[in-house]
Design a protein around this motif. Structure first.
Motif, PDB file in Angstrom:
ATOM      1  N   GLN A  26      37.092  38.636  35.550  1.00  0.00           N
ATOM      2  CA  GLN A  26      37.151  38.049  34.235  1.00  0.00           C
ATOM      3  C   GLN A  26      36.628  39.085  33.247  1.00  0.00           C
ATOM      4  O   GLN A  26      35.568  39.688  33.472  1.00  0.00           O
ATOM      5  N   VAL A  27      37.351  39.300  32.156  1.00  0.00           N
ATOM      6  CA  VAL A  27      36.943  40.276  31.157  1.00  0.00           C
ATOM      7  C   VAL A  27      35.592  39.855  30.575  1.00  0.00           C
ATOM      8  O   VAL A  27      35.411  38.719  30.157  1.00  0.00           O
ATOM      9  N   ALA A  28      34.641  40.804  30.591  1.00  0.00           N
ATOM     10  CA  ALA A  28      33.298  40.531  30.084  1.00  0.00           C
ATOM     11  C   ALA A  28      32.928  41.430  28.907  1.00  0.00           C
ATOM     12  O   ALA A  28      31.976  41.157  28.190  1.00  0.00           O
ATOM     13  N   TYR A  29      33.677  42.523  28.702  1.00  0.00           N
ATOM     14  CA  TYR A  29      33.395  43.463  27.616  1.00  0.00           C
ATOM     15  C   TYR A  29      34.681  44.195  27.263  1.00  0.00           C
ATOM     16  O   TYR A  29      35.451  44.580  28.153  1.00  0.00           O
ATOM     17  N   VAL A  30      34.899  44.422  25.967  1.00  0.00           N
ATOM     18  CA  VAL A  30      36.057  45.190  25.500  1.00  0.00           C
ATOM     19  C   VAL A  30      35.577  46.137  24.409  1.00  0.00           C
ATOM     20  O   VAL A  30      34.938  45.701  23.449  1.00  0.00           O
ATOM     21  N   GLY A  31      35.848  47.429  24.574  1.00  0.00           N
ATOM     22  CA  GLY A  31      35.490  48.362  23.508  1.00  0.00           C
ATOM     23  C   GLY A  31      35.014  49.703  24.021  1.00  0.00           C
ATOM     24  O   GLY A  31      35.120  50.015  25.211  1.00  0.00           O
ATOM     25  N   PRO A  32      34.473  50.515  23.108  1.00  0.00           N
ATOM     26  CA  PRO A  32      34.001  51.845  23.491  1.00  0.00           C
ATOM     27  C   PRO A  32      32.749  51.763  24.357  1.00  0.00           C
ATOM     28  O   PRO A  32      32.010  50.772  24.307  1.00  0.00           O
ATOM     29  N   VAL A  33      32.524  52.786  25.141  1.00  0.00           N
ATOM     30  CA  VAL A  33      31.349  52.875  25.998  1.00  0.00           C
ATOM     31  C   VAL A  33      30.659  54.208  25.731  1.00  0.00           C
ATOM     32  O   VAL A  33      31.283  55.144  25.230  1.00  0.00           O
ATOM     33  N   ASP A  34      29.394  54.293  26.063  1.00  0.00           N
ATOM     34  CA  ASP A  34      28.631  55.522  25.834  1.00  0.00           C
ATOM     35  C   ASP A  34      28.798  56.552  26.944  1.00  0.00           C
ATOM     36  O   ASP A  34      28.490  57.714  26.753  1.00  0.00           O
ATOM     37  N   PHE A  35      29.280  56.132  28.117  1.00  0.00           N
ATOM     38  CA  PHE A  35      29.303  57.036  29.265  1.00  0.00           C
ATOM     39  C   PHE A  35      30.550  57.909  29.356  1.00  0.00           C
ATOM     40  O   PHE A  35      30.617  58.795  30.201  1.00  0.00           O
ATOM     41  N   THR A  36      31.544  57.689  28.493  1.00  0.00           N
ATOM     42  CA  THR A  36      32.741  58.523  28.477  1.00  0.00           C
ATOM     43  C   THR A  36      33.511  58.289  27.182  1.00  0.00           C
ATOM     44  O   THR A  36      33.210  57.357  26.434  1.00  0.00           O
ATOM     45  N   ASP A  37      34.489  59.121  26.930  1.00  0.00           N
ATOM     46  CA  ASP A  37      35.281  59.017  25.709  1.00  0.00           C
ATOM     47  C   ASP A  37      36.295  57.885  25.791  1.00  0.00           C
ATOM     48  O   ASP A  37      36.659  57.429  26.866  1.00  0.00           O
ATOM     49  N   GLY A  38      36.776  57.486  24.629  1.00  0.00           N
ATOM     50  CA  GLY A  38      37.822  56.476  24.547  1.00  0.00           C
ATOM     51  C   GLY A  38      37.275  55.134  24.115  1.00  0.00           C
ATOM     52  O   GLY A  38      36.110  54.819  24.333  1.00  0.00           O
ATOM     53  N   ASP A  39      38.133  54.357  23.489  1.00  0.00           N
ATOM     54  CA  ASP A  39      37.718  53.029  23.044  1.00  0.00           C
ATOM     55  C   ASP A  39      38.570  51.936  23.681  1.00  0.00           C
ATOM     56  O   ASP A  39      38.586  50.813  23.223  1.00  0.00           O
ATOM     57  N   ASP A  40      39.264  52.305  24.753  1.00  0.00           N
ATOM     58  CA  ASP A  40      40.131  51.335  25.427  1.00  0.00           C
ATOM     59  C   ASP A  40      39.555  50.885  26.769  1.00  0.00           C
ATOM     60  O   ASP A  40      40.278  50.590  27.703  1.00  0.00           O
ATOM     61  N   TRP A  41      38.234  50.805  26.833  1.00  0.00           N
ATOM     62  CA  TRP A  41      37.566  50.401  28.067  1.00  0.00           C
ATOM     63  C   TRP A  41      37.370  48.890  28.115  1.00  0.00           C
ATOM     64  O   TRP A  41      37.112  48.249  27.107  1.00  0.00           O
ATOM     65  N   VAL A  42      37.481  48.358  29.325  1.00  0.00           N
ATOM     66  CA  VAL A  42      37.289  46.934  29.549  1.00  0.00           C
ATOM     67  C   VAL A  42      36.307  46.771  30.713  1.00  0.00           C
ATOM     68  O   VAL A  42      36.508  47.333  31.787  1.00  0.00           O
ATOM     69  N   GLY A  43      35.247  46.010  30.470  1.00  0.00           N
ATOM     70  CA  GLY A  43      34.284  45.677  31.521  1.00  0.00           C
ATOM     71  C   GLY A  43      34.709  44.371  32.167  1.00  0.00           C
ATOM     72  O   GLY A  43      34.976  43.388  31.468  1.00  0.00           O
ATOM     73  N   VAL A  44      34.798  44.372  33.486  1.00  0.00           N
ATOM     74  CA  VAL A  44      35.272  43.199  34.216  1.00  0.00           C
ATOM     75  C   VAL A  44      34.187  42.708  35.159  1.00  0.00           C
ATOM     76  O   VAL A  44      33.644  43.484  35.952  1.00  0.00           O
ATOM     77  N   ARG A  45      33.872  41.427  35.063  1.00  0.00           N
ATOM     78  CA  ARG A  45      32.964  40.762  36.000  1.00  0.00           C
ATOM     79  C   ARG A  45      33.840  40.261  37.140  1.00  0.00           C
ATOM     80  O   ARG A  45      34.717  39.425  36.940  1.00  0.00           O
ATOM     81  N   LEU A  46      33.630  40.808  38.324  1.00  0.00           N
ATOM     82  CA  LEU A  46      34.483  40.459  39.461  1.00  0.00           C
ATOM     83  C   LEU A  46      34.227  39.029  39.927  1.00  0.00           C
ATOM     84  O   LEU A  46      33.110  38.512  39.807  1.00  0.00           O
ATOM     85  N   THR A  47      35.272  38.406  40.448  1.00  0.00           N
ATOM     86  CA  THR A  47      35.196  37.019  40.902  1.00  0.00           C
ATOM     87  C   THR A  47      35.745  36.893  42.316  1.00  0.00           C
ATOM     88  O   THR A  47      36.436  37.787  42.811  1.00  0.00           O
ATOM     89  N   GLY A  48      35.440  35.763  42.947  1.00  0.00           N
ATOM     90  CA  GLY A  48      35.994  35.456  44.265  1.00  0.00           C
ATOM     91  C   GLY A  48      35.662  36.497  45.311  1.00  0.00           C
ATOM     92  O   GLY A  48      34.549  37.007  45.379  1.00  0.00           O
ATOM     93  N   SER A  49      36.656  36.855  46.095  1.00  0.00           N
ATOM     94  CA  SER A  49      36.447  37.818  47.184  1.00  0.00           C
ATOM     95  C   SER A  49      36.261  39.246  46.683  1.00  0.00           C
ATOM     96  O   SER A  49      35.940  40.138  47.464  1.00  0.00           O
ATOM     97  N   SER A  50      36.415  39.479  45.390  1.00  0.00           N
ATOM     98  CA  SER A  50      36.217  40.815  44.812  1.00  0.00           C
ATOM     99  C   SER A  50      34.753  41.105  44.497  1.00  0.00           C
ATOM    100  O   SER A  50      34.380  42.266  44.292  1.00  0.00           O
TER     101      SER A  50
END
Length: 122
Positions: A26-50
């Motif tokens: 499930q998407v938990a974050y959308v936007g730029p990150v400090d650890f690398t370039d680009g603003d098309d990053w998506v943070g995903v909270r894994l669910t189920g067997s993942s």
């Protein structure tokens, strides 16, 4: 600034490069990150067997991007690596129950749960 087609709480699947494995989350974050370039990053909270197959807990290099995620329960990927998916009714119920539980759970300072119990400290 790049615009993501995903928003927080979207159900997604992640196809891993060089593998036939697919992670669900499930998407938990959308936007730029400090650890690398680009603003098309998506943070995903894994669910189920993942769950447990990720690379972080929602934080990277000391910065928290999203919470309510256990060890290896989260991952950051580029927007292009995600596909929107439809949740089954069971998945919908589990996510709603989990969201409700995390929203209402907080450490209780009430002693009513141990009323009538004496504790010895020797």
């Amino acid at each position: 600034m790049s615009q993501s087609s995903f928003k927080v709480n979207d159900a997604v699947s992640i196809e891993l490069k060089g593998s036939t494995s697919v992670l669900h989350g499930q998407v938990a974050y959308v936007g730029p990150v400090d650890f690398t370039d680009g603003d098309d990053w998506v943070g995903v909270r894994l669910t189920g067997s993942s769950i447990g197959k990720g690379k972080n807990n929602g934080s990277v290099q000391g910065k928290v991007y999203f919470d309510n995620c256990g060890p290896n329960g989260g991952v950051f990927v580029r927007n292009a690596a995600l596909k929107r998916r439809t949740l089954s009714k069971l998945e919908e119920l589990r996510l709603k129950r989990g969201a409700r539980a995390s929203a209402t759970s907080s450490p209780s300072t009430s002693s009513s749960s141990i009323a009538g119990t004496r504790t010895s400290t020797r």
